[in-house]
Design an enzyme around this catalytic site. Structure first.
Site, mmCIF file in Angstrom:
data_model
loop_
_atom_site.group_PDB
_atom_site.id
_atom_site.type_symbol
_atom_site.label_atom_id
_atom_site.label_comp_id
_atom_site.label_asym_id
_atom_site.label_seq_id
_atom_site.Cartn_x
_atom_site.Cartn_y
_atom_site.Cartn_z
ATOM 1 N N ILE A 129 12.878 3.835 6.494
ATOM 2 C CA ILE A 129 13.671 3.232 7.751
ATOM 3 C C ILE A 129 15.052 4.303 7.748
ATOM 4 O O ILE A 129 15.797 4.263 6.866
ATOM 5 C CB ILE A 129 14.347 2.015 7.516
ATOM 6 C CG1 ILE A 129 13.037 1.014 7.385
ATOM 7 C CG2 ILE A 129 15.046 1.514 8.668
ATOM 8 C CD1 ILE A 129 13.430 -0.438 7.037
ATOM 9 N N ASP A 130 15.203 4.916 8.842
ATOM 10 C CA ASP A 130 16.112 6.083 9.199
ATOM 11 C C ASP A 130 17.286 5.123 9.943
ATOM 12 O O ASP A 130 17.041 4.929 11.111
ATOM 13 C CB ASP A 130 15.720 7.099 9.718
ATOM 14 C CG ASP A 130 14.584 7.888 8.826
ATOM 15 O OD1 ASP A 130 14.666 8.020 7.726
ATOM 16 O OD2 ASP A 130 13.906 8.673 9.709
#
Length: 256
Positions: A129-130
């Site tokens: 998850i960025d």
């Protein structure tokens, strides 16, 4: 004496290793096979390779290169980039890679995570998850190497991915990436407190103490870093390194 996993996170681009700052301006570091050999000698806990161009270029993972890397790598290995079907997951795991890391496609098709976990087991599936901090200090998820805004809240996405069966989360701060000024501890706290699966913090480590802070203050289960392990000095000269067992014990408060 238990020390949490400390994981070099390495970026692939055109068969070479690079390092970015805030997901931009990739700097060439060298050949990934040579870097793996150095990390073998340093007995690192685990390695993660992320192909930062595979999804943007709409291509499959570099299977031939991954086979070379897996054959040289003596520690647990993870790979992410361009994963969109179960056959590719199977191929990568059969090469000797222990974990597959899924980012953009997890947002596009969350049910794929459920299918992948059913197929390979949750222990082999990582969702990356960025996250970028935006207006009014709200955290939002980005995909496609930080180029595509999703409008999603990272905590909601994390809990959804846990429900879908992922065994681990790789939580990346785009704002802190390559800055070497410490992790976004608030982001780590928010996500790690919302899920029961391991959260690997990534983005911002500039010292061994930062690694400890991600775990002890942020609540992460493990700490990943790039620049800390590949650069030396204020001019960011390329030098592959990894903290000694004593340095880690000191940072984590196990030795004075």
């Amino acid at each position: 004496m238990f020390i949490p996993r400390i994981i070099p996170c390495l970026l692939l681009r055109n068969r070479g290793l690079v390092k970015t700052i805030k997901f931009k301006d990739p700097k060439y570091l060298g050949d990934p096979i040579n870097v793996v050999k150095i990390f073998n000698d340093k007995e690192v806990d685990e390695l993660i390779f992320l192909d930062i161009m595979a999804t943007a270029e709409k291509r499959k993972p570099p299977f031939e290169l991954l086979a070379e890397i897996a054959s040289e790598c003596f520690m647990p290995l993870g790979y992410g980039g361009g994963l969109r079907d179960l056959e590719d997951v199977k191929t990568i795991l059969n090469l000797g890679v222990e974990k597959v890391c899924i980012n953009s496609y997890a947002v596009e098709n969350p049910s794929f995570i459920h299918a992948a976990a059913d197929f390979a087991g949750s222990q082999s599936i990582v969702v990356s998850i960025d996250v970028r901090r935006g207006r009014f200090d709200k955290y939002r998820v980005f995909t496609h190497s930080g180029k595509k805004a999703t409008g999603l809240d990272p905590v909601r996405l994390a809990t959804e991915m846990e429900r879908m069966g992922t065994g681990e989360l790789l939580l990346n701060s785009i704002d802190q990436d390559g800055m070497m000024q410490g992790y976004d501890l608030e982001l780590i706290r928010q996500v790690s407190s919302a899920v029961s699966i391991p959260v690997v913090a990534c983005g911002g480590a500039g010292s061994v103490q930062d690694l400890a802070d991600a775990v002890q203050k942020g609540g992460a289960s493990a700490a990943a870093a790039g620049s800390l392990f590949v650069f030396q000095g204020p001019h960011r000269a390329v030098l592959i390194s990894y903290p000694s067992a004593r340095e880690l014990r000191q940072a984590f408060g196990r030795e004075r």
